[in-house]
Design a protein around this motif. Sequence first.
Motif, PDB file in Angstrom:
ATOM      1  N   CYS A  42      48.013  34.103  40.688  1.00 29.47           N
ATOM      2  CA  CYS A  42      47.023  35.188  40.705  1.00 29.47           C
ATOM      3  C   CYS A  42      45.637  34.699  41.117  1.00 29.47           C
ATOM      4  O   CYS A  42      44.773  35.509  41.474  1.00 29.47           O
ATOM      5  CB  CYS A  42      46.925  35.851  39.330  1.00 29.47           C
ATOM      6  SG  CYS A  42      48.330  36.913  38.912  1.00 29.47           S
ATOM      7  N   LEU A  43      45.426  33.391  41.061  1.00 23.59           N
ATOM      8  CA  LEU A  43      44.121  32.832  41.397  1.00 23.59           C
ATOM      9  C   LEU A  43      43.987  32.491  42.875  1.00 23.59           C
ATOM     10  O   LEU A  43      42.912  32.086  43.321  1.00 23.59           O
ATOM     11  CB  LEU A  43      43.865  31.585  40.544  1.00 23.59           C
ATOM     12  CG  LEU A  43      43.694  31.858  39.046  1.00 23.59           C
ATOM     13  CD1 LEU A  43      43.717  30.556  38.268  1.00 23.59           C
ATOM     14  CD2 LEU A  43      42.412  32.629  38.777  1.00 23.59           C
ATOM     15  N   GLY A  44      45.068  32.640  43.632  1.00 24.87           N
ATOM     16  CA  GLY A  44      44.969  32.480  45.079  1.00 24.87           C
ATOM     17  C   GLY A  44      44.960  31.038  45.558  1.00 24.87           C
ATOM     18  O   GLY A  44      45.396  30.115  44.864  1.00 24.87           O
ATOM     19  N   THR A  75      37.760  38.263  42.923  1.00 28.91           N
ATOM     20  CA  THR A  75      36.691  38.670  42.016  1.00 28.91           C
ATOM     21  C   THR A  75      37.281  38.894  40.628  1.00 28.91           C
ATOM     22  O   THR A  75      38.513  38.917  40.453  1.00 28.91           O
ATOM     23  CB  THR A  75      36.032  39.978  42.489  1.00 28.91           C
ATOM     24  OG1 THR A  75      37.026  41.027  42.440  1.00 28.91           O
ATOM     25  CG2 THR A  75      35.510  39.833  43.911  1.00 28.91           C
ATOM     26  N   ARG A  76      36.414  39.098  39.647  1.00 26.63           N
ATOM     27  CA  ARG A  76      36.901  39.388  38.298  1.00 26.63           C
ATOM     28  C   ARG A  76      37.781  40.631  38.309  1.00 26.63           C
ATOM     29  O   ARG A  76      38.850  40.663  37.705  1.00 26.63           O
ATOM     30  CB  ARG A  76      35.723  39.596  37.353  1.00 26.63           C
ATOM     31  CG  ARG A  76      34.983  38.324  36.973  1.00 26.63           C
ATOM     32  CD  ARG A  76      33.737  38.658  36.169  1.00 26.63           C
ATOM     33  NE  ARG A  76      34.041  39.212  34.867  1.00 26.63           N
ATOM     34  CZ  ARG A  76      33.987  38.522  33.717  1.00 26.63           C
ATOM     35  NH1 ARG A  76      33.634  37.247  33.733  1.00 26.63           N
ATOM     36  NH2 ARG A  76      34.271  39.097  32.567  1.00 26.63           N
ATOM     37  N   ASP A  77      37.326  41.663  39.015  1.00 27.84           N
ATOM     38  CA  ASP A  77      38.086  42.916  39.066  1.00 27.84           C
ATOM     39  C   ASP A  77      39.431  42.724  39.758  1.00 27.84           C
ATOM     40  O   ASP A  77      40.443  43.300  39.346  1.00 27.84           O
ATOM     41  CB  ASP A  77      37.285  44.002  39.777  1.00 27.84           C
ATOM     42  CG  ASP A  77      36.093  44.486  38.962  1.00 27.84           C
ATOM     43  OD1 ASP A  77      36.106  44.265  37.730  1.00 27.84           O
ATOM     44  OD2 ASP A  77      35.166  45.074  39.552  1.00 27.84           O
ATOM     45  N   GLN A  78      39.450  41.925  40.807  1.00 27.39           N
ATOM     46  CA  GLN A  78      40.705  41.664  41.510  1.00 27.39           C
ATOM     47  C   GLN A  78      41.676  40.892  40.633  1.00 27.39           C
ATOM     48  O   GLN A  78      42.885  41.148  40.652  1.00 27.39           O
ATOM     49  CB  GLN A  78      40.429  40.884  42.800  1.00 27.39           C
ATOM     50  CG  GLN A  78      39.771  41.719  43.892  1.00 27.39           C
ATOM     51  CD  GLN A  78      39.338  40.881  45.084  1.00 27.39           C
ATOM     52  OE1 GLN A  78      39.078  39.677  44.957  1.00 27.39           O
ATOM     53  NE2 GLN A  78      39.250  41.501  46.245  1.00 27.39           N
ATOM     54  N   LEU A  88      43.238  43.213  38.212  1.00 19.54           N
ATOM     55  CA  LEU A  88      44.232  44.023  38.908  1.00 19.54           C
ATOM     56  C   LEU A  88      45.511  43.218  39.135  1.00 19.54           C
ATOM     57  O   LEU A  88      46.625  43.729  38.945  1.00 19.54           O
ATOM     58  CB  LEU A  88      43.662  44.507  40.251  1.00 19.54           C
ATOM     59  CG  LEU A  88      44.554  45.462  41.063  1.00 19.54           C
ATOM     60  CD1 LEU A  88      44.778  46.759  40.290  1.00 19.54           C
ATOM     61  CD2 LEU A  88      43.896  45.763  42.415  1.00 19.54           C
ATOM     62  N   ASN A  89      45.361  41.963  39.534  1.00 20.91           N
ATOM     63  CA  ASN A  89      46.522  41.096  39.753  1.00 20.91           C
ATOM     64  C   ASN A  89      47.334  40.893  38.478  1.00 20.91           C
ATOM     65  O   ASN A  89      48.563  40.771  38.515  1.00 20.91           O
ATOM     66  CB  ASN A  89      46.072  39.731  40.290  1.00 20.91           C
ATOM     67  CG  ASN A  89      45.517  39.805  41.697  1.00 20.91           C
ATOM     68  OD1 ASN A  89      45.752  40.775  42.410  1.00 20.91           O
ATOM     69  ND2 ASN A  89      44.753  38.796  42.086  1.00 20.91           N
ATOM     70  N   LEU A  90      46.622  40.860  37.343  1.00 18.81           N
ATOM     71  CA  LEU A  90      47.284  40.627  36.058  1.00 18.81           C
ATOM     72  C   LEU A  90      47.735  41.924  35.397  1.00 18.81           C
ATOM     73  O   LEU A  90      48.344  41.889  34.329  1.00 18.81           O
ATOM     74  CB  LEU A  90      46.320  39.898  35.104  1.00 18.81           C
ATOM     75  CG  LEU A  90      45.953  38.461  35.476  1.00 18.81           C
ATOM     76  CD1 LEU A  90      44.876  37.938  34.534  1.00 18.81           C
ATOM     77  CD2 LEU A  90      47.175  37.561  35.435  1.00 18.81           C
ATOM     78  N   ASN A  91      47.412  43.057  36.031  1.00 19.81           N
ATOM     79  CA  ASN A  91      47.751  44.368  35.469  1.00 19.81           C
ATOM     80  C   ASN A  91      47.100  44.557  34.100  1.00 19.81           C
ATOM     81  O   ASN A  91      47.724  45.061  33.157  1.00 19.81           O
ATOM     82  CB  ASN A  91      49.275  44.536  35.356  1.00 19.81           C
ATOM     83  CG  ASN A  91      49.688  45.979  35.131  1.00 19.81           C
ATOM     84  OD1 ASN A  91      48.987  46.908  35.526  1.00 19.81           O
ATOM     85  ND2 ASN A  91      50.814  46.185  34.470  1.00 19.81           N
ATOM     86  N   GLU A  92      45.837  44.149  34.006  1.00 13.86           N
ATOM     87  CA  GLU A  92      45.091  44.232  32.759  1.00 13.86           C
ATOM     88  C   GLU A  92      43.800  45.019  32.958  1.00 13.86           C
ATOM     89  O   GLU A  92      43.265  45.083  34.071  1.00 13.86           O
ATOM     90  CB  GLU A  92      44.719  42.825  32.256  1.00 13.86           C
ATOM     91  CG  GLU A  92      45.870  41.893  31.974  1.00 13.86           C
ATOM     92  CD  GLU A  92      46.496  42.112  30.610  1.00 13.86           C
ATOM     93  OE1 GLU A  92      45.973  42.944  29.831  1.00 13.86           O
ATOM     94  OE2 GLU A  92      47.510  41.453  30.326  1.00 13.86           O
TER      95      GLU A  92
END
Length: 252
Positions: free
Chosen positions: A96-98, A206-209, A212-216
Amino acid sequence: MMSPPPRSSITLYSQQQQQAQDDVVGVAEEATEANMTTTIKTKAQTPLSEIVEAFEELAKSLTSRRNRNSDKGAGGELRLDAFSKTCSLVSVLFSCLGLAFRFAESEYVAKVRDLVEASKEYNTLQTIIDLDVANGTVRTSGSHSRNLRRVRQGLDLIRALFEQFLSTNDYSLREAATTAYSQVCAPYHTWAVRTAVYAGMYTLPTRDQLLLNLNETEHSAKKNMRMYIKASLPVIQYIDRLYISRNISLDW
C-alpha cells in the motif's frame, strides 16, 4: 345447553392459529437473518484490522505461556507457524506504500516465506535461533535467524511509521515514512540503499490515498494503528530478548 361449534369451524380456527404461528416464526427468522447480516457487516475486516487481531492473539499467547511457566523461571515461547502466518499478513501494508517501500516488501516477503517453510520443521522461534547458534550461522545470509531479524525490522518499521502517522494530522506520509525508516532500517543499510529509499519517498501516496488503499477512515485507521503498536511491541521485544539472552547483539 349450548351445542358445540361445527367441526368445520374448529378446523378453520386451527388453521388460522397455525398460520398465525407460522407468520410469527417467519418474522422471527427474518429478524434473525437480518441481525446476522448486520453482524457480518459490522465484523467485516479490513487488512489492517485483520493484522491487528492476529498480533493481539500472538501477544496473548506470549502472556499465557509466560504465566504458565512463571514458577519455573522460564519465559513464554512463540510458535513459529503462528508467528510466520501473522507476519505474512503485514506484506499488504508495504504494498500500500508504493514504490518507496518496494525494497522492504520484496525483502520482507522473501524472509517471511523462509520462516513459513521453516515452521514445517521447527516448532518455535527459540528453536531456529538455537540451531543457528549451534552451527555458527546466526548472521549468515539466508539463515533462519538472520531472516527472523529482518522480519522483526519490518514489523518495527510499520510500528514506527504508524507512530509518526499518529503524531499529528498535518504530518505528511513522506515525513512520517522518512523518520520511521531513519530510526529503524537506515542504520543497517548501505549508502546506496539509503539513497534509493530516500529518493523513493517522493512517490509515497498521500495520507488520504493510504487510507483509501487500506479501506479505512481517518478514525478507524488511527484506532487500528494504535492497536497494532500496542500488540506488536511485545512481540518485537520478545524477539530482541531471544537474541540478547544468547549474547547476540542487535546491531546488524
